[in-house]
Design a protein around this motif. Structure first.
Motif, PDB file in Angstrom:
ATOM      1  N   SER A 149     -75.609 -66.667   0.183  1.00  0.00           N
ATOM      2  CA  SER A 149     -75.962 -66.924  -1.387  1.00  0.00           C
ATOM      3  C   SER A 149     -77.146 -65.715  -1.857  1.00  0.00           C
ATOM      4  CB  SER A 149     -76.747 -68.299  -1.719  1.00  0.00           C
ATOM      5  OG  SER A 149     -77.716 -68.342  -1.199  1.00  0.00           O
ATOM      6  N   SER A 150     -77.606 -64.875  -0.786  1.00  0.00           N
ATOM      7  CA  SER A 150     -78.745 -64.050  -1.472  1.00  0.00           C
ATOM      8  C   SER A 150     -78.112 -62.796  -1.311  1.00  0.00           C
ATOM      9  CB  SER A 150     -79.959 -64.095  -0.622  1.00  0.00           C
ATOM     10  OG  SER A 150     -79.835 -63.831   0.606  1.00  0.00           O
ATOM     11  N   GLY A 151     -77.079 -62.500  -1.068  1.00  0.00           N
ATOM     12  CA  GLY A 151     -76.261 -61.254  -0.935  1.00  0.00           C
ATOM     13  C   GLY A 151     -76.204 -60.782   0.582  1.00  0.00           C
ATOM     14  N   ILE A 152     -75.175 -59.724   0.692  1.00  0.00           N
ATOM     15  CA  ILE A 152     -75.185 -59.250   2.024  1.00  0.00           C
ATOM     16  C   ILE A 152     -75.893 -57.772   2.297  1.00  0.00           C
ATOM     17  CG2 ILE A 152     -73.144 -58.586   3.702  1.00  0.00           C
ATOM     18  CD1 ILE A 152     -71.610 -60.814   2.761  1.00  0.00           C
ATOM     19  N   VAL A 153     -76.508 -57.664   3.048  1.00  0.00           N
ATOM     20  CA  VAL A 153     -77.126 -56.637   3.611  1.00  0.00           C
ATOM     21  C   VAL A 153     -76.889 -56.163   5.151  1.00  0.00           C
ATOM     22  CG1 VAL A 153     -79.464 -55.297   3.940  1.00  0.00           C
ATOM     23  CG2 VAL A 153     -79.091 -56.980   2.247  1.00  0.00           C
ATOM     24  N   LEU A 154     -76.151 -54.918   5.010  1.00  0.00           N
ATOM     25  CA  LEU A 154     -75.675 -54.581   6.687  1.00  0.00           C
ATOM     26  C   LEU A 154     -76.510 -53.368   7.004  1.00  0.00           C
ATOM     27  CD1 LEU A 154     -71.923 -54.677   5.671  1.00  0.00           C
ATOM     28  CD2 LEU A 154     -73.173 -56.368   6.866  1.00  0.00           C
ATOM     29  N   SER A 155     -76.429 -52.797   8.089  1.00  0.00           N
ATOM     30  CA  SER A 155     -76.742 -51.565   8.541  1.00  0.00           C
ATOM     31  C   SER A 155     -75.597 -50.276   7.616  1.00  0.00           C
ATOM     32  CB  SER A 155     -76.556 -51.348   9.836  1.00  0.00           C
ATOM     33  OG  SER A 155     -75.202 -51.395  10.481  1.00  0.00           O
ATOM     34  N   VAL A 156     -76.217 -49.328   7.454  1.00  0.00           N
ATOM     35  CA  VAL A 156     -75.233 -48.277   7.023  1.00  0.00           C
ATOM     36  C   VAL A 156     -74.339 -48.199   7.734  1.00  0.00           C
ATOM     37  CG1 VAL A 156     -75.136 -45.870   6.142  1.00  0.00           C
ATOM     38  CG2 VAL A 156     -77.053 -47.312   5.342  1.00  0.00           C
ATOM     39  N   ALA A 157     -74.427 -47.958   8.957  1.00  0.00           N
ATOM     40  CA  ALA A 157     -73.107 -47.744   9.895  1.00  0.00           C
ATOM     41  C   ALA A 157     -72.299 -48.867   9.916  1.00  0.00           C
ATOM     42  CB  ALA A 157     -73.684 -47.877  11.554  1.00  0.00           C
ATOM     43  N   ASP A 158     -72.789 -50.127   9.955  1.00  0.00           N
ATOM     44  CA  ASP A 158     -71.679 -51.220   9.834  1.00  0.00           C
ATOM     45  C   ASP A 158     -70.900 -51.199   8.610  1.00  0.00           C
ATOM     46  OD1 ASP A 158     -72.013 -52.249  12.301  1.00  0.00           O
ATOM     47  OD2 ASP A 158     -73.282 -54.052  11.483  1.00  0.00           O
ATOM     48  N   ALA A 159     -71.500 -50.844   7.470  1.00  0.00           N
ATOM     49  CA  ALA A 159     -70.829 -50.737   6.325  1.00  0.00           C
ATOM     50  C   ALA A 159     -69.695 -49.617   6.240  1.00  0.00           C
ATOM     51  CB  ALA A 159     -71.994 -50.444   5.084  1.00  0.00           C
ATOM     52  N   GLU A 160     -70.319 -48.496   6.545  1.00  0.00           N
ATOM     53  CA  GLU A 160     -69.208 -47.585   6.824  1.00  0.00           C
ATOM     54  C   GLU A 160     -68.039 -47.761   7.721  1.00  0.00           C
ATOM     55  OE1 GLU A 160     -71.548 -44.003   7.194  1.00  0.00           O
ATOM     56  OE2 GLU A 160     -72.101 -43.937   5.067  1.00  0.00           O
ATOM     57  N   LYS A 161     -68.363 -48.555   8.755  1.00  0.00           N
ATOM     58  CA  LYS A 161     -67.443 -48.897   9.890  1.00  0.00           C
ATOM     59  C   LYS A 161     -66.369 -49.657   9.208  1.00  0.00           C
ATOM     60  CE  LYS A 161     -68.300 -51.994  12.572  1.00  0.00           C
ATOM     61  NZ  LYS A 161     -69.035 -52.751  13.814  1.00  0.00           N
ATOM     62  N   ILE A 162     -66.919 -50.538   8.090  1.00  0.00           N
ATOM     63  CA  ILE A 162     -65.777 -51.297   7.781  1.00  0.00           C
ATOM     64  C   ILE A 162     -65.226 -50.854   6.352  1.00  0.00           C
ATOM     65  CG2 ILE A 162     -66.502 -53.624   8.965  1.00  0.00           C
ATOM     66  CD1 ILE A 162     -67.926 -54.327   6.268  1.00  0.00           C
ATOM     67  N   GLY A 163     -65.421 -49.545   6.149  1.00  0.00           N
ATOM     68  CA  GLY A 163     -64.736 -48.899   4.846  1.00  0.00           C
ATOM     69  C   GLY A 163     -65.383 -48.913   3.574  1.00  0.00           C
ATOM     70  N   ILE A 164     -66.705 -49.633   3.424  1.00  0.00           N
ATOM     71  CA  ILE A 164     -67.594 -49.725   2.371  1.00  0.00           C
ATOM     72  C   ILE A 164     -68.114 -48.500   2.105  1.00  0.00           C
ATOM     73  CG2 ILE A 164     -69.325 -50.892   1.024  1.00  0.00           C
ATOM     74  CD1 ILE A 164     -68.829 -53.354   2.710  1.00  0.00           C
ATOM     75  N   LYS A 165     -68.049 -47.711   0.793  1.00  0.00           N
ATOM     76  CA  LYS A 165     -68.546 -46.342   0.507  1.00  0.00           C
ATOM     77  C   LYS A 165     -69.879 -46.728  -0.205  1.00  0.00           C
ATOM     78  CE  LYS A 165     -64.716 -44.487   1.728  1.00  0.00           C
ATOM     79  NZ  LYS A 165     -64.637 -43.921   2.991  1.00  0.00           N
ATOM     80  N   ALA A 166     -70.564 -45.702  -0.129  1.00  0.00           N
ATOM     81  CA  ALA A 166     -71.905 -45.260  -0.718  1.00  0.00           C
ATOM     82  C   ALA A 166     -71.789 -45.202  -2.266  1.00  0.00           C
ATOM     83  CB  ALA A 166     -72.897 -44.286  -0.139  1.00  0.00           C
TER      84      ALA A 166
END
Length: 66
Positions: A48-65
């Protein structure tokens, strides 16, 4: 659940990736097998407070900056 190609991230003050929908709303659930920082539940569960990932995990799953 949300598709990662409809999301982006912004780096917070800790250097982590805060995930948002393309609409600008914070993402609270992602259809991906990653674990938000500080959570024992995967991103497939509601955060509920939002998702915070490591930058490496975000990029690994295809989320762009932003």
């Amino acid at each position: 659940m949300s598709n990662t190609n409809e999301m982006f991230y912004r780096v917070n003050e800790n250097g982590d990736a805060v995930v948002f929908h393309d609409s600008g709303e914070v993402a609270t659930k992602i259809d991906a097998n990653v674990y938000p920082i500080g959570s024992d539940l995967s991103a497939r569960y509601e955060h509920s407070s939002g998702i915070v990932l490591s930058v490496a995990d975000a990029e690994k799953i295809g989320i762009k900056a932003e």
